[in-house]
Design an enzyme around this catalytic site. Structure first.
Site, PDB file in Angstrom:
ATOM      1  N   LYS A  50      65.178   1.494  17.650  1.00  0.00           N
ATOM      2  CA  LYS A  50      66.562   1.796  16.913  1.00  0.00           C
ATOM      3  C   LYS A  50      66.493   2.549  15.738  1.00  0.00           C
ATOM      4  O   LYS A  50      67.466   3.703  15.645  1.00  0.00           O
ATOM      5  CB  LYS A  50      67.157   0.388  16.509  1.00  0.00           C
ATOM      6  CG  LYS A  50      67.584  -0.468  17.495  1.00  0.00           C
ATOM      7  CD  LYS A  50      67.667  -1.864  17.110  1.00  0.00           C
ATOM      8  CE  LYS A  50      67.834  -3.031  18.357  1.00  0.00           C
ATOM      9  NZ  LYS A  50      67.944  -4.203  17.937  1.00  0.00           N
ATOM     10  N   GLN A  94      67.645  -9.131  13.980  1.00  0.00           N
ATOM     11  CA  GLN A  94      66.977  -9.109  15.189  1.00  0.00           C
ATOM     12  C   GLN A  94      66.863 -10.422  15.572  1.00  0.00           C
ATOM     13  O   GLN A  94      66.245 -11.248  15.023  1.00  0.00           O
ATOM     14  CB  GLN A  94      65.619  -8.458  15.045  1.00  0.00           C
ATOM     15  CG  GLN A  94      64.795  -8.081  16.235  1.00  0.00           C
ATOM     16  CD  GLN A  94      65.541  -7.334  17.359  1.00  0.00           C
ATOM     17  OE1 GLN A  94      66.035  -6.325  17.025  1.00  0.00           O
ATOM     18  NE2 GLN A  94      65.499  -7.887  18.502  1.00  0.00           N
ATOM     19  N   ASP A 117      76.353  -5.470  15.608  1.00  0.00           N
ATOM     20  CA  ASP A 117      76.151  -6.211  16.867  1.00  0.00           C
ATOM     21  C   ASP A 117      77.083  -6.897  17.649  1.00  0.00           C
ATOM     22  O   ASP A 117      77.280  -7.229  18.759  1.00  0.00           O
ATOM     23  CB  ASP A 117      74.892  -7.360  16.557  1.00  0.00           C
ATOM     24  CG  ASP A 117      73.529  -6.636  16.897  1.00  0.00           C
ATOM     25  OD1 ASP A 117      73.335  -5.821  17.806  1.00  0.00           O
ATOM     26  OD2 ASP A 117      72.483  -7.202  16.589  1.00  0.00           O
TER      27      ASP A 117
END
Ligand code: NAD
Length: 284
Positions: A50, A94, A117
């Protein structure tokens, strides 16, 4: 019939080139903060990817790598700092987090304007209510993009999604419903999955079971999107029995090289959106 391959790598690269051009015209760089707790190898690789992808299009990306024993309070404090840092436009944590941490509380602590997200209840609610300001999770958004750019208008198509997780199946169901598909969500307790899948114009496999979706289940000419990432004998494969299903489908995504590259791209797209929302005078 042999299906045409939907090439996620090319689609993602084209989109990243477009994003890079947009970012180049901004007065400052959009900034993504990634929070990683512990030393899960796959998570470390995902987050480095990412970061590389963000930097390649001119965005800033910092990985806050915290030790496994980080407490809930320490993590909440870091997110609070990032929420209040005006230079930070997007925050992702994460998953999975180490077991001693409460993931729901962590996700809900992220400022919903920075929740790139799209995992928080606020953004999920907006999506569910078909509100276009929702920040939508990257993987379902990538799947929708692939379908729209392959099939055009999705109105009236019957989509069967295999999997009901909060990060893939459920948000994708809302997205497809919002795009006028007839949507069926199947899951591990579904009875007679093959007969349900056989009615679908669009099949999205997101169950995490290697090569589960068989050729015999697929209606001739259907479009098959494989979200799954499984490792079998050291090789990555999807949830679809690709070699056989491609004989009956009209379009199909490979694994790797399908949905995966689109996911990171859509995360960057969300970061740009968050930046523009937070700098509304720059919005065109
Ligand atoms: P999950 O484990 O949270 O959910 C899996 C879902 O599949 C559940 O709803 C379960 O009911 C359903 N399921 C499991 N076994 C089934 C069966 N035999 N028949 C029907 N349904 C079944 O997983 P997830 O996080 O939604 O991820 C799904 C897959 O997608 C995994 O392989 C994951 O690695 C992959 N994934 C890929 C990307 C990407 O960028 N390509 C992103 C996220 C997840």
């Amino acid at each position: 019939m042999t299906a045409q391959i939907i090439d996620g790598k090319i689609m993602a690269q084209n989109l990243r080139d477009e994003l890079a051009q947009k970012v180049a015209h901004l007065p400052t760089s959009p900034y993504l903060a990634v929070v990683l707790v512990g030393n899960d190898e796959a998570s470390i690789i995902y987050d480095r990817n990412k970061q590389k992808a963000a930097e390649a299009i001119g965005m800033k990306c910092k990985i806050h790598h915290l030790p496994e024993e980080t407490t809930q309070n320490d993590l909440l404090q870091l997110i609070d700092n990032l929420n209040h840092d005006v230079l930070v436009n997007g925050i992702i944590v994460q998953m999975p987090l180490p077991k001693h941490l409460n993931s729901n509380e962590i996700v809900e602590s992220i400022d919903h304007a920075k929740d790139v997200d799209g995992f928080g209840i606020y953004n999920l609610g907006l999506l569910h209510a078909n509100d276009s300001s929702a920040m939508v999770a990257a993987t379902p958004q990538g799947v929708l993009y692939m379908l729209q750019h392959t099939l055009g208008n999705l109105t009236g198509k019957h989509a069967v999604i295999i999997g009901r997780s909060n990060i893939v199946g459920r948000p994708l169901a809302s997205l497809l419903l919002n795009n006028h598909c007839t949507v069926t969500i199947a899951h591990s307790k579904t009875v007679d999955l093959p007969s349900i899948v056989s009615k679908a114009d669009i099949v999205v496999a997101a169950c995490g079971v290697a090569k589960m979706v068989k050729k015999e289940w697929i209606k001739e000419g259907a479009t098959v999107i494989d979200v799954g990432i499984n490792r079998v004998d050291g090789k990555i494969c999807g949830d679809v029995d690709f070699d056989n299903v491609k004989e009956v489908a009209s379009y199909i995504t490979p694994v790797p090289g399908g949905v995966g590259p689109m996911t990171v791209t859509m995360l960057l797209n969300n970061t740009l959106r968050a930046y523009l929302n937070q700098n509304s005078s720059l919005k065109k």
